[in-house]
Motif scaffolding. Structure first.
Motif, mmCIF file in Angstrom:
data_model
loop_
_atom_site.group_PDB
_atom_site.id
_atom_site.type_symbol
_atom_site.label_atom_id
_atom_site.label_comp_id
_atom_site.label_asym_id
_atom_site.label_seq_id
_atom_site.Cartn_x
_atom_site.Cartn_y
_atom_site.Cartn_z
ATOM 1 N N ALA A 141 -15.212 18.828 13.321
ATOM 2 C CA ALA A 141 -15.446 19.042 14.761
ATOM 3 C C ALA A 141 -14.149 19.502 15.390
ATOM 4 N N ILE A 142 -13.757 20.740 15.030
ATOM 5 C CA ILE A 142 -12.464 21.266 15.480
ATOM 6 C C ILE A 142 -12.639 22.369 16.529
ATOM 7 N N GLY A 143 -13.780 22.385 17.166
ATOM 8 C CA GLY A 143 -14.019 23.354 18.233
ATOM 9 C C GLY A 143 -15.144 24.317 17.866
ATOM 10 N N ARG A 144 -15.492 25.170 18.810
ATOM 11 C CA ARG A 144 -16.556 26.156 18.619
ATOM 12 C C ARG A 144 -16.033 27.522 19.035
ATOM 13 N N VAL A 167 -17.256 15.448 30.687
ATOM 14 C CA VAL A 167 -17.668 14.074 30.395
ATOM 15 C C VAL A 167 -17.668 13.852 28.880
ATOM 16 N N LEU A 207 -16.804 24.981 27.149
ATOM 17 C CA LEU A 207 -18.102 25.153 26.480
ATOM 18 C C LEU A 207 -19.004 23.983 26.879
ATOM 19 N N LEU A 208 -19.566 24.099 28.067
ATOM 20 C CA LEU A 208 -20.346 22.999 28.619
ATOM 21 C C LEU A 208 -21.682 23.530 29.127
ATOM 22 N N PRO A 257 -6.977 15.951 23.704
ATOM 23 C CA PRO A 257 -5.722 16.466 24.278
ATOM 24 C C PRO A 257 -5.844 17.078 25.667
ATOM 25 N N GLU A 273 -6.803 13.964 13.669
ATOM 26 C CA GLU A 273 -6.589 14.891 14.784
ATOM 27 C C GLU A 273 -5.244 15.596 14.579
ATOM 28 N N LEU A 274 -5.298 16.908 14.716
ATOM 29 C CA LEU A 274 -4.111 17.743 14.492
ATOM 30 C C LEU A 274 -3.003 17.468 15.511
ATOM 31 N N GLY A 292 -11.764 15.433 19.145
ATOM 32 C CA GLY A 292 -12.233 15.928 20.441
ATOM 33 C C GLY A 292 -13.540 15.261 20.825
ATOM 34 N N VAL A 293 -14.324 15.956 21.628
ATOM 35 C CA VAL A 293 -15.529 15.360 22.201
ATOM 36 C C VAL A 293 -16.562 15.034 21.126
ATOM 37 N N ILE A 294 -16.877 16.016 20.268
ATOM 38 C CA ILE A 294 -17.906 15.773 19.245
ATOM 39 C C ILE A 294 -17.431 14.703 18.266
ATOM 40 N N GLY A 325 -10.926 16.330 13.664
ATOM 41 C CA GLY A 325 -10.966 16.736 15.069
ATOM 42 C C GLY A 325 -11.276 15.548 15.964
ATOM 43 N N GLU A 336 -17.666 11.238 20.021
ATOM 44 C CA GLU A 336 -19.036 10.798 20.324
ATOM 45 C C GLU A 336 -19.772 10.445 19.022
HETATM 46 P P1 NAD Z 1 -13.002 19.991 21.071
HETATM 47 O O1 NAD Z 1 -12.264 21.193 21.488
HETATM 48 O O2 NAD Z 1 -13.489 19.003 22.064
HETATM 49 O O3 NAD Z 1 -12.109 19.151 20.041
HETATM 50 C C1 NAD Z 1 -11.598 19.694 18.866
HETATM 51 C C2 NAD Z 1 -10.421 18.831 18.433
HETATM 52 O O4 NAD Z 1 -10.055 19.218 17.120
HETATM 53 C C3 NAD Z 1 -9.205 19.013 19.318
HETATM 54 O O5 NAD Z 1 -8.714 17.746 19.672
HETATM 55 C C4 NAD Z 1 -8.245 19.784 18.417
HETATM 56 O O6 NAD Z 1 -6.900 19.498 18.693
HETATM 57 C C5 NAD Z 1 -8.663 19.296 17.040
HETATM 58 N N1 NAD Z 1 -8.365 20.208 15.932
HETATM 59 C C6 NAD Z 1 -8.396 21.558 15.928
HETATM 60 N N2 NAD Z 1 -8.117 22.027 14.682
HETATM 61 C C7 NAD Z 1 -7.928 20.928 13.897
HETATM 62 C C8 NAD Z 1 -7.632 20.749 12.516
HETATM 63 N N3 NAD Z 1 -7.499 21.796 11.689
HETATM 64 N N4 NAD Z 1 -7.501 19.486 12.058
HETATM 65 C C9 NAD Z 1 -7.644 18.417 12.873
HETATM 66 N N5 NAD Z 1 -7.927 18.545 14.188
HETATM 67 C C10 NAD Z 1 -8.084 19.785 14.699
HETATM 68 O O7 NAD Z 1 -14.187 20.559 20.151
HETATM 69 P P2 NAD Z 1 -15.468 19.840 19.529
HETATM 70 O O8 NAD Z 1 -15.358 18.361 19.611
HETATM 71 O O9 NAD Z 1 -15.678 20.489 18.211
HETATM 72 O O10 NAD Z 1 -16.599 20.290 20.526
HETATM 73 C C11 NAD Z 1 -16.924 21.681 20.623
HETATM 74 C C12 NAD Z 1 -17.273 22.049 22.040
HETATM 75 O O11 NAD Z 1 -18.479 21.436 22.408
HETATM 76 C C13 NAD Z 1 -16.201 21.624 23.002
HETATM 77 O O12 NAD Z 1 -15.795 22.724 23.768
HETATM 78 C C14 NAD Z 1 -16.849 20.575 23.833
HETATM 79 O O13 NAD Z 1 -16.476 20.662 25.198
HETATM 80 C C15 NAD Z 1 -18.334 20.825 23.658
HETATM 81 N N6 NAD Z 1 -18.996 19.531 23.683
HETATM 82 C C16 NAD Z 1 -19.120 18.900 24.878
HETATM 83 C C17 NAD Z 1 -19.676 17.641 24.930
HETATM 84 C C18 NAD Z 1 -19.777 16.936 26.239
HETATM 85 O O14 NAD Z 1 -19.684 17.602 27.264
HETATM 86 N N7 NAD Z 1 -19.940 15.635 26.273
HETATM 87 C C19 NAD Z 1 -20.104 17.008 23.775
HETATM 88 C C20 NAD Z 1 -19.946 17.672 22.573
HETATM 89 C C21 NAD Z 1 -19.391 18.936 22.547
#
Ligand code: NAD
Length: 466
Positions: free
Chosen positions: A270-273, A350, A319-320, A211, A204-205, A183-185, A181, A188
């Motif tokens: 870290a594929i979302g929540r 952010v 999810l913020l 994205p 990343e998928l 994404g954000v987590i 994943g 970071e």
């Molecule tokens: P995210 O949605 O930010 O990113 C998940 C990523 O995983 C996406 O890019 C998605 O395309 C990818 N993905 C999904 N399924 C996949 C798979 N099977 N294989 C590979 N990639 C895959 O989610 P996150 O990073 O898990 O964070 C969870 C939530 O927590 C988010 O909604 C985020 O906004 C929040 N968060 C916010 C902050 C911040 O505000 N700085 C920090 C950490 C988390």
């Protein structure tokens, strides 16, 4: 049975803020939280500990790679990860104790235990000692948050198959961390462990990391993260994975390429929540939920059940923590009969990597897809004097504005401390401000914020320093 005006189910940033606002408005308030500390995911296993480790690892990286540029000679820095983790834990403690203090100050009762919504304003709280207390509340706010999504074939063990919880608590730097994943987590925490010496591979998928951000930001971020040593593999579908003792093997496929297999000593998933409704049996209660399990609410955070509100991650959307907080305030004010409603247009996003990424409003791609005309202006930090003195010239500010009215439509930043720079733009957004408003405002010199002013002037075709 104990009676109260307002009962908040969940003590995260949405729930505890809702409780404080309800108490400010003169309501007797109970907040039910089953963890040992208040603050929820954000304070205990999310925003706060991650920012503590991000800062520590930035210092480590700076000393190792940039101190000499400033004329500061140091021998090779020595990592004391145990101390870094102790510092993180102490900062989390300051925050959780701070919320307890605020509860005492406002006369809010913390009902420690697992709450179960029984319907008709009744909530049972099962305390850790096994006793149950029943509360009768005039109004209830559900703020039960979210939980990480796992991969069906790779259950979390928080030792080698990690969610954010485990990835924040490692006692040793892994030699190879695979992050599933981008994404954000993933970015970071991938940055933290990369800076501390791990090899980090991100799978990343989708075709790009991050994205949901503006394409220009994604392009710049992709370049800079690769230069920092993150091995980003996009368009990668993880097909299988298993843990075998101290190793985790991950198999993935990219379109047009043969399947690949990589070995790691830890994997961060870290594929979302997804929304968590602990203690809330929606079907039994007749509570309306959406396709992802999110509780359906109106603009005043009311559910379909009378006197039951819901806020934060459990209602979906972004999810913020700051969105959850604002929703909590709206719910508490709506309960008090004030004309409160939520509007989502000016909620910033952010990413606390370095450089940081910050954004509010529409991306250029979203405007194009909607057929909306816009004009655009960008200003690079390489042309900003303060960025040069800091030695942090990577990135830019990009402003999208309406070509007729000049109203701000979207602002996207990548660069030093943009998590702070975005606040000015969010305020402008709240007041439906224009590029001319931002460009015509005096900004201190030298400051990073001048890049924001110059990007606004660029959108108007009259930037001074480019
Ligand atoms: P995210 O949605 O930010 O990113 C998940 C990523 O995983 C996406 O890019 C998605 O395309 C990818 N993905 C999904 N399924 C996949 C798979 N099977 N294989 C590979 N990639 C895959 O989610 P996150 O990073 O898990 O964070 C969870 C939530 O927590 C988010 O909604 C985020 O906004 C929040 N968060 C916010 C902050 C911040 O505000 N700085 C920090 C950490 C988390």
């Amino acid at each position: 049975m104990t009676t109260t005006d307002v009962l908040v189910l969940g003590g995260g940033p949405g729930g505890y803020v809702a409780a404080i606002r309800a108490a400010q408005l003169g309501r007797t308030t109970v907040c039910v939280e089953m963890d040992r500390t208040l603050g929820g995911t954000c304070v205990n296993i999310g925003c706060i500990p991650s920012k503590a480790l991000l800062t520590s690892s930035e210092h480590y990286d700076f000393i190792a790679r940039h101190a000499a540029e400033h004329g500061i000679g140091v021998s090779t820095p020595v990592l004391d990860l145990a101390q870094m983790q102790r510092r993180k834990t102490e900062i989390v403690g300051q925050n959780t104790r701070g919320i307890e203090y605020l509860f005492r100050k406002h006369g809010i009762t913390w009902a420690r235990g697992r709450g179960t919504l029984k319907g008709k304003g009744v909530v049972d709280v099962l305390a850790p000692d096994g006793t149950t207390t029943t509360y009768a509340a005039a109004d209830i706010i559900i703020a039960t948050g979210s939980v990480p999504v796992g991969l069906p074939f790779l259950p979390f063990d928080e030792e080698r198959v990690l969610s954010n919880t485990g990835a924040l608590a490692l006692a040793e730097v892994p030699s190879h961390l695979v992050v599933i994943g981008g994404g954000v987590i993933g970015l970071e925490l991938g940055s933290v462990w990369r800076r501390l010496g791990a090899r980090v591979t991100v799978l990343e998928l989708l075709p790009t990391i991050l994205p949901e951000f503006d394409a220009a930001i994604i392009k710049a971020a992709d370049k800079v993260f690769r230069a920092q040593g993150l091995d980003l593999r996009t368009g990668a579908r993880v097909t299988a994975a298993h843990r075998d003792g101290t190793r985790v093997t991950v198999e993935y496929a990219r379109e047009g390429s043969p399947p690949e297999r990589i070995e790691a000593d830890a994997v961060l998933v870290a594929i979302g929540r997804r929304p968590s409704r602990t203690g809330v049996d929606a079907a039994a209660l007749g509570l309306a939920v959406g396709p992802r399990g999110e509780i359906v609410v109106d603009a005043a955070m009311r559910t379909n059940l009378p006197h039951v509100y819901a806020i934060g991650d459990v209602v979906g959307g972004k999810l913020l923590a700051h969105k959850a907080e604002e929703e909590g305030i709206v719910a508490a004010e709506a309960i008090a009969g004030l004309p409160a409603h939520m509007h989502y247009a000016s909620i910033p996003s952010v990413v606390y990597t370095w450089p940081e990424i910050a954004s509010v409003g529409a991306t250029e791609e979203e405007l194009r897809a909607a057929g909306r005309a816009f004009r655009s202006g960008s200003f690079p930090f390489s042309a900003n004097a303060r960025a040069r003195t800091l030695g942090d010239v990577t990135g830019f500010v990009k402003i999208l504005a309406d070509p007729e009215s000049d109203e701000l439509l979207g602002v996207h930043m990548i660069g030093p401390s943009v998590s702070e720079l975005i606040a000015e733009i969010v305020l402008a957004f709240e007041y439906r401000g224009s590029a001319d408003d931002v460009g015509g405002t005096v900004h201190a010199h030298p400051s990073l914020s001048e890049a924001t002013k110059e990007a606004a002037l660029a959108a108007l075709g009259r930037a001074i320093h480019i």
